[in-house]
Design a protein around this motif. Sequence first.
Motif, short mmCIF file in Angstrom:
data_model
loop_
_atom_site.label_atom_id
_atom_site.label_comp_id
_atom_site.label_asym_id
_atom_site.label_seq_id
_atom_site.Cartn_x
_atom_site.Cartn_y
_atom_site.Cartn_z
N UNK A 32 0.84 -1.20 0.00
CA UNK A 32 0.00 0.00 0.00
C UNK A 32 0.87 1.26 0.00
N UNK A 33 1.92 1.24 0.82
CA UNK A 33 2.84 2.38 0.88
C UNK A 33 3.54 2.54 -0.47
N UNK A 34 3.96 1.44 -1.08
CA UNK A 34 4.64 1.51 -2.38
C UNK A 34 3.71 2.10 -3.44
N UNK A 35 2.43 1.72 -3.42
CA UNK A 35 1.46 2.27 -4.36
C UNK A 35 1.31 3.78 -4.14
N UNK A 36 1.32 4.18 -2.88
CA UNK A 36 1.20 5.60 -2.57
C UNK A 36 2.43 6.36 -3.08
N UNK A 37 3.63 5.80 -2.87
CA UNK A 37 4.86 6.43 -3.35
C UNK A 37 4.82 6.55 -4.88
N UNK A 38 4.38 5.48 -5.56
CA UNK A 38 4.27 5.51 -7.02
C UNK A 38 3.28 6.59 -7.47
N UNK A 39 2.18 6.69 -6.77
CA UNK A 39 1.18 7.71 -7.11
C UNK A 39 1.73 9.12 -6.91
N UNK A 40 2.47 9.31 -5.84
CA UNK A 40 3.07 10.62 -5.57
C UNK A 40 4.10 10.97 -6.65
N UNK A 41 4.94 10.01 -7.02
CA UNK A 41 5.94 10.25 -8.06
C UNK A 41 5.26 10.60 -9.38
N UNK A 42 4.20 9.88 -9.73
CA UNK A 42 3.50 10.15 -10.97
C UNK A 42 2.84 11.53 -10.94
N UNK A 43 2.24 11.86 -9.80
CA UNK A 43 1.60 13.17 -9.65
C UNK A 43 2.65 14.28 -9.77
N UNK A 44 3.82 14.05 -9.22
CA UNK A 44 4.90 15.02 -9.32
C UNK A 44 5.32 15.20 -10.77
N UNK A 45 5.43 14.10 -11.50
CA UNK A 45 5.78 14.15 -12.92
C UNK A 45 4.70 14.90 -13.71
N UNK A 46 3.43 14.62 -13.40
CA UNK A 46 2.34 15.32 -14.08
C UNK A 46 2.40 16.82 -13.80
N UNK A 47 2.74 17.19 -12.56
CA UNK A 47 2.85 18.60 -12.20
C UNK A 47 3.97 19.27 -12.99
N UNK A 48 5.09 18.57 -13.18
CA UNK A 48 6.20 19.12 -13.96
C UNK A 48 5.79 19.30 -15.42
N UNK A 49 5.10 18.30 -15.97
CA UNK A 49 4.62 18.40 -17.35
C UNK A 49 3.67 19.58 -17.49
N UNK A 50 2.75 19.71 -16.53
CA UNK A 50 1.80 20.82 -16.56
C UNK A 50 2.54 22.15 -16.52
N UNK A 51 3.53 22.27 -15.64
CA UNK A 51 4.30 23.51 -15.53
C UNK A 51 5.04 23.80 -16.84
N UNK A 52 5.59 22.76 -17.45
CA UNK A 52 6.27 22.93 -18.74
C UNK A 52 5.31 23.41 -19.81
N UNK A 53 4.14 22.83 -19.86
CA UNK A 53 3.13 23.25 -20.84
C UNK A 53 2.71 24.70 -20.59
N UNK A 54 2.55 25.04 -19.33
CA UNK A 54 2.14 26.40 -18.98
C UNK A 54 3.22 27.41 -19.43
N UNK A 55 4.49 27.09 -19.15
CA UNK A 55 5.59 27.98 -19.54
C UNK A 55 5.70 28.07 -21.07
N UNK A 56 5.53 26.94 -21.74
CA UNK A 56 5.59 26.93 -23.21
C UNK A 56 4.48 27.78 -23.81
N UNK A 57 3.29 27.66 -23.27
CA UNK A 57 2.16 28.46 -23.77
C UNK A 57 2.41 29.94 -23.55
N UNK A 58 2.95 30.29 -22.39
CA UNK A 58 3.25 31.70 -22.10
C UNK A 58 4.29 32.23 -23.09
N UNK A 59 5.33 31.43 -23.34
CA UNK A 59 6.38 31.85 -24.28
C UNK A 59 5.80 32.06 -25.68
N UNK A 60 4.94 31.15 -26.11
CA UNK A 60 4.30 31.30 -27.42
C UNK A 60 3.47 32.57 -27.49
N UNK A 61 2.71 32.83 -26.45
CA UNK A 61 1.88 34.04 -26.42
C UNK A 61 2.74 35.30 -26.46
#
Length: 146
Positions: A32-61
Amino acid sequence: KTKKKKDKARLVMRKKKYQEQMIEKAEKQLESIQQMVDSIEFASLEAKVFEGLKNGTKALKDIQKEMSIEDVEKIMDESREAIEYQDEISKLISENLTEEDEDGVMEELAKLESIVSGIKKESDKTEEKLDELKIPKGEIEKEDKE
């Protein structure tokens, strides 16, 4: 004695079963703890992707603010007009050259080629003389700078 041994054996068996149950619970908790750690790591990766997309969109604008479609169309039209104008000039020049003009141009070209060839020959002779005198070219260049 046999009864004591049986009771002791039962007690050992119960302890063993209890420990196995505890190990199983611990393994489930670890899973259960390992699943939670995996979920946290994936959520962190998603947050980085989101931040990258946000910065890219701002640069394009920001880039798009610097150039409008009208500006791009205007530049493209001006470029096309400049190319057409240059083509017209080239066409006029080539049409207006007489055979005599072309002959003159060819003579001038031949003179220039002759001059370049002469300069090359002189340069080669100079290098040959330097080789004969065994003076490295670098030494001559050093003296010229001084």
